[in-house]
Design a protein around this motif. Structure first.
Motif, PDB file in Angstrom:
ATOM      1  N   TYR A 148      73.029  55.222  97.993  1.00 13.70           N
ATOM      2  CA  TYR A 148      71.619  55.160  98.682  1.00 13.70           C
ATOM      3  C   TYR A 148      70.676  55.943  98.418  1.00 13.70           C
ATOM      4  N   ALA A 149      70.944  57.401  98.381  1.00 10.77           N
ATOM      5  CA  ALA A 149      69.919  58.333  98.053  1.00 10.77           C
ATOM      6  C   ALA A 149      69.019  57.982  96.944  1.00 10.77           C
ATOM      7  N   LEU A 150      69.608  57.421  96.014  1.00  9.91           N
ATOM      8  CA  LEU A 150      69.018  57.252  94.529  1.00  9.91           C
ATOM      9  C   LEU A 150      68.129  55.540  94.874  1.00  9.91           C
ATOM     10  N   ALA A 151      68.723  54.985  95.598  1.00 11.88           N
ATOM     11  CA  ALA A 151      68.129  53.489  95.867  1.00 11.88           C
ATOM     12  C   ALA A 151      66.867  53.691  96.827  1.00 11.88           C
ATOM     13  N   MET A 152      66.884  54.701  97.529  1.00  9.95           N
ATOM     14  CA  MET A 152      65.805  54.997  98.778  1.00  9.95           C
ATOM     15  C   MET A 152      64.812  55.738  97.644  1.00  9.95           C
ATOM     16  N   SER A 153      65.133  56.510  96.868  1.00  4.84           N
ATOM     17  CA  SER A 153      64.223  57.274  96.057  1.00  4.84           C
ATOM     18  C   SER A 153      63.401  56.410  95.028  1.00  4.84           C
ATOM     19  N   ALA A 154      64.236  55.357  94.437  1.00  5.81           N
ATOM     20  CA  ALA A 154      63.503  54.418  93.602  1.00  5.81           C
ATOM     21  C   ALA A 154      62.619  53.396  94.391  1.00  5.81           C
ATOM     22  N   GLY A 155      62.915  53.238  95.761  1.00  6.04           N
ATOM     23  CA  GLY A 155      62.211  52.275  96.637  1.00  6.04           C
ATOM     24  C   GLY A 155      60.811  52.862  96.700  1.00  6.04           C
ATOM     25  N   ALA A 156      60.668  54.040  96.632  1.00 12.74           N
ATOM     26  CA  ALA A 156      59.457  54.670  96.675  1.00 12.74           C
ATOM     27  C   ALA A 156      58.449  54.856  95.430  1.00 12.74           C
ATOM     28  N   MET A 157      59.102  54.643  94.484  1.00 10.31           N
ATOM     29  CA  MET A 157      58.512  54.551  93.251  1.00 10.31           C
ATOM     30  C   MET A 157      58.032  53.009  92.713  1.00 10.31           C
ATOM     31  N   PRO A 158      57.306  53.161  91.715  1.00 11.89           N
ATOM     32  CA  PRO A 158      56.758  51.743  91.196  1.00 11.89           C
ATOM     33  C   PRO A 158      57.890  51.023  90.761  1.00 11.89           C
ATOM     34  N   HIS A 159      57.631  49.802  91.071  1.00 11.96           N
ATOM     35  CA  HIS A 159      58.684  48.664  90.668  1.00 11.96           C
ATOM     36  C   HIS A 159      59.482  48.866  89.242  1.00 11.96           C
ATOM     37  N   GLY A 160      59.062  49.141  88.453  1.00 10.51           N
ATOM     38  CA  GLY A 160      59.701  49.183  87.133  1.00 10.51           C
ATOM     39  C   GLY A 160      60.597  50.434  87.127  1.00 10.51           C
ATOM     40  N   ILE A 161      59.714  51.504  87.402  1.00  8.95           N
ATOM     41  CA  ILE A 161      60.737  52.894  87.393  1.00  8.95           C
ATOM     42  C   ILE A 161      62.050  52.714  88.428  1.00  8.95           C
ATOM     43  N   GLY A 162      61.682  52.117  89.527  1.00 12.08           N
ATOM     44  CA  GLY A 162      62.890  51.903  90.647  1.00 12.08           C
ATOM     45  C   GLY A 162      63.880  51.247  89.944  1.00 12.08           C
ATOM     46  N   LEU A 163      63.490  49.855  89.206  1.00 13.99           N
ATOM     47  CA  LEU A 163      64.503  49.206  88.763  1.00 13.99           C
ATOM     48  C   LEU A 163      65.368  49.978  87.722  1.00 13.99           C
ATOM     49  N   LEU A 164      64.696  50.803  86.829  1.00 14.47           N
ATOM     50  CA  LEU A 164      65.423  51.759  85.681  1.00 14.47           C
ATOM     51  C   LEU A 164      66.264  52.571  86.392  1.00 14.47           C
ATOM     52  N   LEU A 165      65.859  53.051  87.442  1.00 12.09           N
ATOM     53  CA  LEU A 165      66.901  54.178  88.228  1.00 12.09           C
ATOM     54  C   LEU A 165      68.302  53.491  88.651  1.00 12.09           C
ATOM     55  N   LEU A 166      67.834  52.444  89.310  1.00 11.40           N
ATOM     56  CA  LEU A 166      68.960  51.550  89.853  1.00 11.40           C
ATOM     57  C   LEU A 166      69.873  51.200  88.810  1.00 11.40           C
ATOM     58  N   SER A 167      69.420  50.949  87.431  1.00 10.75           N
ATOM     59  CA  SER A 167      70.343  50.433  86.603  1.00 10.75           C
ATOM     60  C   SER A 167      70.994  51.722  86.221  1.00 10.75           C
ATOM     61  N   LEU A 168      70.771  52.872  86.405  1.00 14.09           N
ATOM     62  CA  LEU A 168      71.415  54.150  85.858  1.00 14.09           C
ATOM     63  C   LEU A 168      72.436  54.586  86.768  1.00 14.09           C
ATOM     64  N   VAL A 169      72.504  53.899  88.112  1.00 14.37           N
ATOM     65  CA  VAL A 169      73.497  54.437  89.133  1.00 14.37           C
ATOM     66  C   VAL A 169      74.879  54.425  88.486  1.00 14.37           C
ATOM     67  N   PRO A 170      75.482  53.485  87.981  1.00 11.74           N
ATOM     68  CA  PRO A 170      76.741  53.563  87.221  1.00 11.74           C
ATOM     69  C   PRO A 170      77.170  54.669  86.459  1.00 11.74           C
ATOM     70  N   MET A 171      75.915  54.964  85.432  1.00 11.67           N
ATOM     71  CA  MET A 171      76.112  56.106  84.487  1.00 11.67           C
ATOM     72  C   MET A 171      76.142  57.547  85.167  1.00 11.67           C
ATOM     73  N   LEU A 172      75.108  57.438  86.352  1.00  7.82           N
ATOM     74  CA  LEU A 172      75.073  58.705  87.268  1.00  7.82           C
ATOM     75  C   LEU A 172      76.583  58.941  87.858  1.00  7.82           C
ATOM     76  N   HIS A 173      76.945  58.109  88.481  1.00  2.00           N
ATOM     77  CA  HIS A 173      78.352  58.220  89.156  1.00  2.00           C
ATOM     78  C   HIS A 173      79.292  58.844  88.122  1.00  2.00           C
ATOM     79  N   LEU A 174      79.544  58.099  86.858  1.00  2.00           N
ATOM     80  CA  LEU A 174      80.345  58.789  85.956  1.00  2.00           C
ATOM     81  C   LEU A 174      80.057  60.082  85.420  1.00  2.00           C
ATOM     82  N   TRP A 175      79.014  60.314  85.288  1.00  2.00           N
ATOM     83  CA  TRP A 175      78.526  61.870  84.994  1.00  2.00           C
ATOM     84  C   TRP A 175      78.838  62.837  86.191  1.00  2.00           C
ATOM     85  N   LEU A 176      78.737  62.567  87.354  1.00  2.00           N
ATOM     86  CA  LEU A 176      78.877  63.317  88.383  1.00  2.00           C
ATOM     87  C   LEU A 176      80.378  63.545  88.636  1.00  2.00           C
ATOM     88  N   LEU A 177      81.060  62.636  88.224  1.00  2.00           N
ATOM     89  CA  LEU A 177      82.682  62.896  88.324  1.00  2.00           C
ATOM     90  C   LEU A 177      83.325  63.435  87.223  1.00  2.00           C
TER      91      LEU A 177
END
Length: 212
Positions: free
Chosen positions: A182-211
């Protein structure tokens, strides 16, 4: 770090808690000196019901995973609150089921009490009735009782998309993943639409990296 003695319900946050030992102890008392709030304002509530309010307070005071929902407020007793935390369906449903036959006199516990005695009492004219009368649905309870601190989620426990009030710490804290999402989704929502969608698509990879 929380002890494993009398503060059993706050133990899920033991490894990474925002509350102290003394705070945890107080959360298990009724009324607690932290708030002077009496759950038994309409007679003794059921122990199963009381457990949910202790767990609610443990989540509020101890969880490090509510950052995405923290809002600043200008109140005498606090400077911030959380708002619309997406509570998992099962957690809300069980809270309602365990409390529906206990008694209260208000549908919003944030305000409107008689504090003249130093602890909360039902205001003049209020009638003690079952929780189910004041909160006819799980959503009415979880969303209404603390002025939208929680929002009933359509997601289930383990989905990674809703906050669990109850979890087994031996299996890890599932709310960490939820807060990151949700932190990433909220940050993406405050950005231009294309960048927001890109960041949301990276959520699974970010999760794996953090683990990793």
């Amino acid at each position: 770090v929380l002890p494993a003695a009398k503060e059993a319900q706050c133990i899920p946050w033991r490894k990474n808690a925002c509350c102290s030992h003394n705070t945890s102890q107080e959360l298990h008392k009724d009324p607690s000196l932290l708030y002077n709030f009496n759950l038994d304002h309409c007679g003794k509530i059921e122990p199963a019901c009381q457990r949910h309010f202790i767990q609610d307070n443990c989540l509020y005071e101890c969880s490090p995973n509510l950052g995405p929902w923290i809002q600043e407020v200008n109140q005498s007793w606090r400077k911030e609150r959380f708002l619309d935390v997406p509570l998992c369906k099962e957690d809300c449903q069980q809270w309602w089921e365990d409390c529906r036959t206990s008694y209260t006199c208000k549908s919003n516990w944030h305000k409107g009490w008689d504090w003249s005695s130093g602890s909360n009492k039902c205001p003049a004219g209020a009638t003690c009735r079952t929780f189910e009368t004041y909160f006819p649905t799980p959503a009415a309870l979880c969303e209404g009782i603390w002025s939208r601190s929680y929002k009933l989620s359509n997601y289930n426990r383990g989905s990674g998309r809703c906050i669990q009030m109850w979890f087994d710490p031996a299996q890890g804290n599932p709310n960490e993943e939820v807060a990151r999402f949700y932190a990433l989704a909220m940050s993406a929502g405050a950005m231009p639409h294309g960048i927001g969608l890109l960041l949301l698509s990276l959520v699974p990879m970010l999760h794996l990296w953090l683990l990793s």
